[in-house]
Design a protein around this motif. Structure first.
Motif, PDB file in Angstrom:
ATOM      1  N   THR A 101     -44.888  39.857  49.003  1.00  0.00           N
ATOM      2  CA  THR A 101     -44.302  37.816  48.653  1.00  0.00           C
ATOM      3  C   THR A 101     -44.569  37.491  47.991  1.00  0.00           C
ATOM      4  O   THR A 101     -43.876  36.792  46.134  1.00  0.00           O
ATOM      5  CB  THR A 101     -43.532  36.976  49.617  1.00  0.00           C
ATOM      6  OG1 THR A 101     -43.484  37.245  51.033  1.00  0.00           O
ATOM      7  CG2 THR A 101     -42.866  35.148  49.310  1.00  0.00           C
ATOM      8  N   PHE A 102     -45.794  37.390  47.474  1.00  0.00           N
ATOM      9  CA  PHE A 102     -46.436  36.274  45.818  1.00  0.00           C
ATOM     10  C   PHE A 102     -47.072  37.364  45.347  1.00  0.00           C
ATOM     11  O   PHE A 102     -48.036  36.187  44.310  1.00  0.00           O
ATOM     12  CB  PHE A 102     -47.695  35.403  46.712  1.00  0.00           C
ATOM     13  CG  PHE A 102     -46.645  33.932  47.365  1.00  0.00           C
ATOM     14  CD1 PHE A 102     -45.651  33.259  47.195  1.00  0.00           C
ATOM     15  CD2 PHE A 102     -46.709  33.666  48.909  1.00  0.00           C
ATOM     16  CE1 PHE A 102     -45.253  32.485  47.436  1.00  0.00           C
ATOM     17  CE2 PHE A 102     -45.655  32.650  49.717  1.00  0.00           C
ATOM     18  CZ  PHE A 102     -45.161  31.964  48.870  1.00  0.00           C
ATOM     19  N   ALA A 103     -47.456  38.567  46.432  1.00  0.00           N
ATOM     20  CA  ALA A 103     -48.151  39.488  44.247  1.00  0.00           C
ATOM     21  C   ALA A 103     -47.376  40.712  44.036  1.00  0.00           C
ATOM     22  O   ALA A 103     -47.411  40.889  43.007  1.00  0.00           O
ATOM     23  CB  ALA A 103     -49.627  39.835  45.692  1.00  0.00           C
ATOM     24  N   VAL A 104     -46.697  41.190  45.132  1.00  0.00           N
ATOM     25  CA  VAL A 104     -45.988  42.223  45.166  1.00  0.00           C
ATOM     26  C   VAL A 104     -44.661  42.449  43.965  1.00  0.00           C
ATOM     27  O   VAL A 104     -44.188  42.728  42.749  1.00  0.00           O
ATOM     28  CB  VAL A 104     -45.653  43.521  45.800  1.00  0.00           C
ATOM     29  CG1 VAL A 104     -44.338  44.542  45.501  1.00  0.00           C
ATOM     30  CG2 VAL A 104     -46.975  44.220  46.542  1.00  0.00           C
ATOM     31  N   PHE A 105     -44.299  41.075  44.806  1.00  0.00           N
ATOM     32  CA  PHE A 105     -42.755  40.826  43.893  1.00  0.00           C
ATOM     33  C   PHE A 105     -42.894  40.087  42.844  1.00  0.00           C
ATOM     34  O   PHE A 105     -42.062  40.369  41.539  1.00  0.00           O
ATOM     35  CB  PHE A 105     -42.031  39.591  44.745  1.00  0.00           C
ATOM     36  CG  PHE A 105     -40.626  39.714  45.506  1.00  0.00           C
ATOM     37  CD1 PHE A 105     -39.824  40.038  43.948  1.00  0.00           C
ATOM     38  CD2 PHE A 105     -40.779  39.982  46.765  1.00  0.00           C
ATOM     39  CE1 PHE A 105     -38.544  40.591  45.229  1.00  0.00           C
ATOM     40  CE2 PHE A 105     -39.486  40.394  46.877  1.00  0.00           C
ATOM     41  CZ  PHE A 105     -37.891  40.603  46.068  1.00  0.00           C
TER      42      PHE A 105
END
Length: 329
Positions: free
Chosen positions: A76-80
């Motif tokens: 949610t907070f790194a890959v996206f």
């Protein structure tokens, strides 16, 4: 027709109607000031209710099943956000909507639809509740921080005012904390009147959307955005969702998660919250910039619901078939 009703989100139809109303009858002058004030009040109320709804037990449970929750939060907070930064190279899309694509990738996961689809797919519902709730809790602080860190690098600098931190504290964090601290006294009322408070939630979001798109229309939004650009924006949203769905599927296998937990990772990790994104955008960005930034969020919202509805039904049907075979054997 019944399947179409199941896939289409009625709230999205209300959002489309709100955008149409703002396009035809935008708030101007004194009315724009009143709409903006009402939207600010709606944001405060929205996050107060979010705080009141979230139990302390759900927060403490966020530390359990750490591999699943870390994988979901990492997606949610790194890959996206990395995918969002890559979309900034799509120069055929207007800069304001590219900013919206990047902002979309910085939002936390949804709660209700993630849990609902996990249940339909016969996944681990309890883990989905914890993972989605924890994502939203962290998103109140992480999303503004990621906006400050990445949107400058994404070429969309200048959208965030210097007073944003104060606005975040007063309109997001403080109401959330007050609502959560008030939970021992109002938690019962919130639980008994979830349907009514859900309408208050949605009404607050519609207020923010109307104020945002009114300002954008007055600034000439629909004179600067073509149908082709909207189609490119929709294609970008579909591509992003496809990449993340495949990534979460492979990550679940790599981590050796059970089928039930892998479903949680896929559904919680691939979603982005419209309910959280609309008020955060209203706080972080100037009124005239919010409309174009919210377009990708609204498009992605419906696309993710349609895609995940199909996936959830297929997973659920496969699980039921396997259970019947096991019972017959």
């Amino acid at each position: 027709m019944q399947r179409l009703r199941e896939i289409l989100d009625p709230f999205l139809l209300l959002l489309i109607g709100t955008v149409a109303l703002a396009s035809l009858l935008p708030a101007r002058g004194e009315a724009a000031g009143l709409a903006g004030a009402a939207a600010d009040a709606g944001i405060v109320l929205l996050f107060f209710l979010h705080g009141a709804k979230l139990s302390r037990q759900a927060i403490w449970n966020g530390a359990r099943a750490w591999r699943l929750h870390l994988a979901t939060l990492g997606t949610t907070f790194a890959v996206f956000p990395l995918i969002g930064l890559a979309t900034q190279q799509a120069t055929a899309i207007p800069p304001s909507m590219r900013a919206g694509l990047l902002f979309l990738t910085l939002l936390p996961s949804t709660v209700q639809s993630s849990i609902a689809f996990t249940a339909i797919a016969r996944g681990n519902v309890a883990a989905a509740v914890v993972s989605a709730s924890f994502s939203n809790l962290l998103g109140i602080a992480l999303t503004p921080l990621l906006v400050a860190l990445t949107m400058e690098r994404g070429g969309t600098g200048g959208l965030i005012s210097l007073s944003s931190i104060e606005d975040i504290v007063l309109q997001l964090l403080l109401p959330f904390i007050v609502g959560h601290l008030a939970r021992p006294w109002i938690g019962g009322f919130v639980s008994r009147h979830r349907a009514m408070l859900g309408r208050v939630d949605r009404g607050s979001i519609l207020l923010v959307v109307y104020a945002a798109f009114s300002a954008a229309v007055v600034e000439g939004l629909w004179q600067t955005v073509s149908r082709g650009e909207l189609l490119l924006l929709a294609a970008a949203c579909i591509a992003m969702l496809g990449v993340v769905l495949v990534f979460t599927l492979l990550l679940g296998r790599l981590l050796g998660l059970s089928r039930e937990d892998a479903i949680v990772l896929q559904f919680c990790g691939s979603k982005k919250s419209l309910a959280t994104g609309v008020p955060i955008a209203g706080v972080l960005f100037p009124a005239g910039a919010v409309g174009p930034i919210l377009l990708p969020v609204m498009l992605f919202h419906q696309i993710q619901l349609m895609a995940c509805a199909v996936l959830a039904r297929r997973y659920g049907a496969a699980a039921d078939a396997q259970a019947r075979l096991a019972a017959a054997g």
